[in-house]
Design a protein around this motif. Structure first.
Motif, PDB file in Angstrom:
ATOM      1  N   ALA A   1       8.416  -1.923   5.892  1.00 18.08           N
ATOM      2  CA  ALA A   1       7.437  -2.999   6.055  1.00 18.08           C
ATOM      3  C   ALA A   1       7.888  -4.270   5.333  1.00 18.08           C
ATOM      4  O   ALA A   1       7.765  -5.382   5.864  1.00 18.08           O
ATOM      5  N   PHE A   2       8.420  -4.114   4.105  1.00 19.57           N
ATOM      6  CA  PHE A   2       8.910  -5.281   3.371  1.00 19.57           C
ATOM      7  C   PHE A   2      10.060  -5.949   4.124  1.00 19.57           C
ATOM      8  O   PHE A   2      10.163  -7.180   4.150  1.00 19.57           O
ATOM      9  N   ALA A   3      10.932  -5.138   4.713  1.00 19.63           N
ATOM     10  CA  ALA A   3      12.075  -5.691   5.453  1.00 19.63           C
ATOM     11  C   ALA A   3      11.604  -6.530   6.630  1.00 19.63           C
ATOM     12  O   ALA A   3      12.147  -7.606   6.905  1.00 19.63           O
TER      13      ALA A   3
ATOM     14  N   TYR B   1       8.021   5.450   0.009  1.00 19.23           N
ATOM     15  CA  TYR B   1       8.939   4.355  -0.255  1.00 19.23           C
ATOM     16  C   TYR B   1       9.673   3.908   1.011  1.00 19.23           C
ATOM     17  O   TYR B   1       9.928   2.713   1.196  1.00 19.23           O
ATOM     18  N   PHE B   2      10.037   4.863   1.880  1.00 15.86           N
ATOM     19  CA  PHE B   2      10.760   4.485   3.090  1.00 15.86           C
ATOM     20  C   PHE B   2       9.918   3.546   3.950  1.00 15.86           C
ATOM     21  O   PHE B   2      10.398   2.521   4.436  1.00 15.86           O
ATOM     22  N   LYS B   3       8.652   3.900   4.146  1.00 13.94           N
ATOM     23  CA  LYS B   3       7.768   3.060   4.955  1.00 13.94           C
ATOM     24  C   LYS B   3       7.514   1.721   4.265  1.00 13.94           C
ATOM     25  O   LYS B   3       7.379   0.692   4.929  1.00 13.94           O
TER      26      LYS B   3
ATOM     27  N   MET C   1       0.830  -1.205   0.000  1.00 15.43           N
ATOM     28  CA  MET C   1       0.000   0.000   0.000  1.00 15.43           C
ATOM     29  C   MET C   1       0.864   1.255   0.000  1.00 15.43           C
ATOM     30  O   MET C   1       0.594   2.210  -0.737  1.00 15.43           O
ATOM     31  N   TYR C   2       1.936   1.264   0.793  1.00 18.13           N
ATOM     32  CA  TYR C   2       2.821   2.418   0.821  1.00 18.13           C
ATOM     33  C   TYR C   2       3.585   2.561  -0.497  1.00 18.13           C
ATOM     34  O   TYR C   2       3.845   3.670  -0.961  1.00 18.13           O
ATOM     35  N   TYR C   3       3.972   1.423  -1.092  1.00 17.11           N
ATOM     36  CA  TYR C   3       4.740   1.487  -2.342  1.00 17.11           C
ATOM     37  C   TYR C   3       3.870   1.980  -3.497  1.00 17.11           C
ATOM     38  O   TYR C   3       4.253   2.878  -4.242  1.00 17.11           O
TER      39      TYR C   3
END
Length: 247
Positions: free
Chosen positions: A78-80, A72-74, A61-63
């Motif tokens: 989240a992906f990490a 992108y940072f968030k 959702m953030y991407y």
């Protein structure tokens, strides 16, 4: 490109065996209903409580920035977190972000490490992206052997463009010994997987009479298939050839 095909779907939610599966599913329902702020809050809570799919969906959702601010940072954060919990598709997306420097510092070595991890886990797109990195020297030294190796791995996992690129290499003796039979088989597989350019190139092989016996009817069939996938050069090839077949 980032796997935008990896949308928030029930496919990634139904298999959850955790206390937070219902919460993640609630987030999906809110997302489907257009309630993005509520969806984010639900995914964030599930993520904080250890549900990797919650982190993954939050990252998407953030991407994508679909009706929410693109951050992108968030997304990378989240992906990490999902990747650390063993979510392979999150690791793939994180690798892409390191490769492009989206939301994180550009780091080809980190991208390669994550791609290798997910390639070994069976993600064809990861194997394909590695092949491209070695092909053009994107953060790594150019290496034709590794390019072909990872194209082969990706093709074996049914990545249509990897099969096509490998076919071109065998056809042109680019980093491998020329092998028209191998090229034809790879074009056929790529075409069957829905890659229009492979169908077109296979049609050309039936016209050139170098490997296959010349067969204009078969070539027309392949041009028709590629044209149906909106490849304009295939449509033109069909128009040019049909007059010699249907007089």
């Amino acid at each position: 490109m980032l796997k935008k095909s990896l949308k928030i779907t029930l496919f990634f939610l139904l298999g959850l065996q955790s206390l937070f599966a219902a919460a993640v599913n609630d987030g999906y329902v809110e997302y489907q209903n257009g309630n993005n702020e509520q969806a984010i809050e639900i995914f964030k809570k599930a993520c904080d409580n250890g549900a990797s799919s919650g982190c993954y969906n939050l990252g998407l959702m953030y991407y994508n920035g679909t009706n929410v601010e693109q951050e992108y940072f968030k997304a990378a954060e989240a992906f990490a977190k999902a990747c650390d919990d063993g979510h392979d598709k999150a690791c793939y997306n994180l690798a892409y972000m390191y490769q492009k420097g989206y939301g994180v510092r550009l780091d080809a070595k980190k991208a390669l490490s994550l791609y290798e991890k997910t390639c070994e886990a069976g993600l064809a797109a990861s194997c394909y992206n590695i092949s491209n990195m070695f092909s053009v020297g994107d953060g790594v030294e150019k290496d034709t052997f590794k390019t072909v190796d990872y194209l082969t791995k990706a093709c074996n996992l049914d990545h249509s463009k990897a099969c096509y690129n490998l076919a071109v290499r065998y056809n042109n003796a680019d980093g491998v010994e020329k092998n028209l039979g191998r090229s034809a088989l790879l074009y056929t597989k790529s075409c069957d997987l829905g890659y229009a350019k492979a169908c077109y190139n296979l049609g050309i092989m039936y016209i050139e009479d170098e490997y296959y016996r010349k067969d204009n009817i078969k070539a027309l069939e392949l041009f028709t298939k590629a044209c149906g996938m909106n490849l304009q050069e295939a449509c033109k090839a069909y128009d040019n050839l049909k007059g010699t077949v249907y007089k």
